[in-house]
Design an enzyme around this catalytic site. Sequence first.
Site, PDB file in Angstrom:
ATOM      1  N   GLY A  44      52.475 -30.705 -46.501  1.00 49.42           N
ATOM      2  CA  GLY A  44      52.809 -31.214 -45.176  1.00 49.42           C
ATOM      3  C   GLY A  44      51.650 -31.331 -44.212  1.00 49.42           C
ATOM      4  O   GLY A  44      51.814 -31.873 -43.110  1.00 49.42           O
ATOM      5  N   TYR A  45      50.481 -30.834 -44.571  1.00 49.24           N
ATOM      6  CA  TYR A  45      49.351 -30.916 -43.650  1.00 49.24           C
ATOM      7  C   TYR A  45      48.901 -32.364 -43.482  1.00 49.24           C
ATOM      8  O   TYR A  45      48.490 -33.017 -44.443  1.00 49.24           O
ATOM      9  CB  TYR A  45      48.171 -30.078 -44.149  1.00 49.24           C
ATOM     10  CG  TYR A  45      48.398 -28.587 -44.161  1.00 49.24           C
ATOM     11  CD1 TYR A  45      49.461 -27.999 -43.477  1.00 49.24           C
ATOM     12  CD2 TYR A  45      47.543 -27.742 -44.863  1.00 49.24           C
ATOM     13  CE1 TYR A  45      49.663 -26.635 -43.493  1.00 49.24           C
ATOM     14  CE2 TYR A  45      47.731 -26.365 -44.873  1.00 49.24           C
ATOM     15  CZ  TYR A  45      48.789 -25.819 -44.195  1.00 49.24           C
ATOM     16  OH  TYR A  45      48.993 -24.465 -44.211  1.00 49.24           O
ATOM     17  N   SER A  46      49.005 -32.853 -42.259  1.00 48.93           N
ATOM     18  CA  SER A  46      48.623 -34.234 -41.935  1.00 48.93           C
ATOM     19  C   SER A  46      49.269 -35.218 -42.900  1.00 48.93           C
ATOM     20  O   SER A  46      48.631 -36.155 -43.397  1.00 48.93           O
ATOM     21  CB  SER A  46      47.103 -34.399 -41.944  1.00 48.93           C
ATOM     22  OG  SER A  46      46.512 -33.643 -40.927  1.00 48.93           O
ATOM     23  N   GLY A  55      50.110 -35.063 -45.922  1.00 48.32           N
ATOM     24  CA  GLY A  55      49.517 -35.161 -47.251  1.00 48.32           C
ATOM     25  C   GLY A  55      48.069 -35.576 -47.281  1.00 48.32           C
ATOM     26  O   GLY A  55      47.414 -35.488 -48.333  1.00 48.32           O
ATOM     27  N   LYS A 114      51.112 -25.912 -51.143  1.00 49.78           N
ATOM     28  CA  LYS A 114      52.385 -25.279 -50.795  1.00 49.78           C
ATOM     29  C   LYS A 114      53.539 -26.268 -50.794  1.00 49.78           C
ATOM     30  O   LYS A 114      53.344 -27.483 -50.691  1.00 49.78           O
ATOM     31  CB  LYS A 114      52.272 -24.627 -49.409  1.00 49.78           C
ATOM     32  CG  LYS A 114      51.079 -23.714 -49.220  1.00 49.78           C
ATOM     33  CD  LYS A 114      51.127 -23.016 -47.884  1.00 49.78           C
ATOM     34  CE  LYS A 114      49.785 -22.448 -47.503  1.00 49.78           C
ATOM     35  NZ  LYS A 114      48.811 -23.478 -47.085  1.00 49.78           N
TER      36      LYS A 114
END
Length: 320
Positions: free
Chosen positions: A60-62, A64, A88
Amino acid sequence: MEYVKLGNSNLNVSRICLGCMSFGDPAKWVHEWVLGERESGEIIRHALDLGINFFDTANGYSAGTSEEYLGKAIKNNVARDKVVLASKVYFNEGHLSKEAINREIDGTLKRLGTDYLDLYIIHRFDYSTPIEETMEALDALVKAGKVRALGASAMYGYQFYNMQLCARDNGFTPFVSMQNHYNPLYREDERELIPICRQMNVALTPYSPLASGRVARINWEADTKRSRTDKVAQGKYDSTEDKDRAIAERICELAEKYGTTMSRITFAWHFYKGVTSPVVGATKAKYLDDAAGALEIRLTKEDADYIDELYVPHKIVGAI
């Protein structure tokens, strides 16, 4: 750089882990301070130069793009088998259901440009999916060769214990690491979760080891884009500033005693506490230099007790 086994796994990880939440397309993330692809690549290359081989990101960071930037930087700078890549799953449709896990691991591998992940971490505890379904799905990834080891992140001690029991009782792959919220200003997991991890030889790889900079500088706030805009960090720490500032001041005293920085004292505190590899989210190369330099410092029991003495209980932040 020093290296150590990650819990009961066969993974050899550096004592510093580079957290990649700071990397990605700013247009696709709530945090305005994330670094673009070129700047991200520079930080990752500097980490490799320091001997850091452990990198942590999330699907979920940015949206993908953190995984994409990390994967490209690794491919361009080092052999795949020389690094330990962690990502994650949870903050996605379906959380930790079998369907979601199978879908999300394939997306993560594609974005990272690899056919296996060294460490797959569940980002939180899923109240909506039976534990057995989650653990069986994760175990299947290990058996299929898509994942080498499993980790967990912020949750309550009883939840983690129950998931480990489920793995034991069903012959599933257990967790070897715990990425929890832990630093001198937030020590609630010392009550239950950390003792459970120690009992099971689960490695501690805490996030926010510097309390978003609150124990890395004498000034509570800094004139940086992240300090001005990071509402998550403000919510975690600013409501208890009146109690916690004195702890930061003691860390500053110890930094003066040892002729070093507050960051290095704080990382040395983590190592004293038995942390395997704190997750360092760096937007500047010098922050990684500071973290690596902490390995040269050995705090005494008196030093650690001096930092710990003023701590008061806090509201739970991290576990859902």
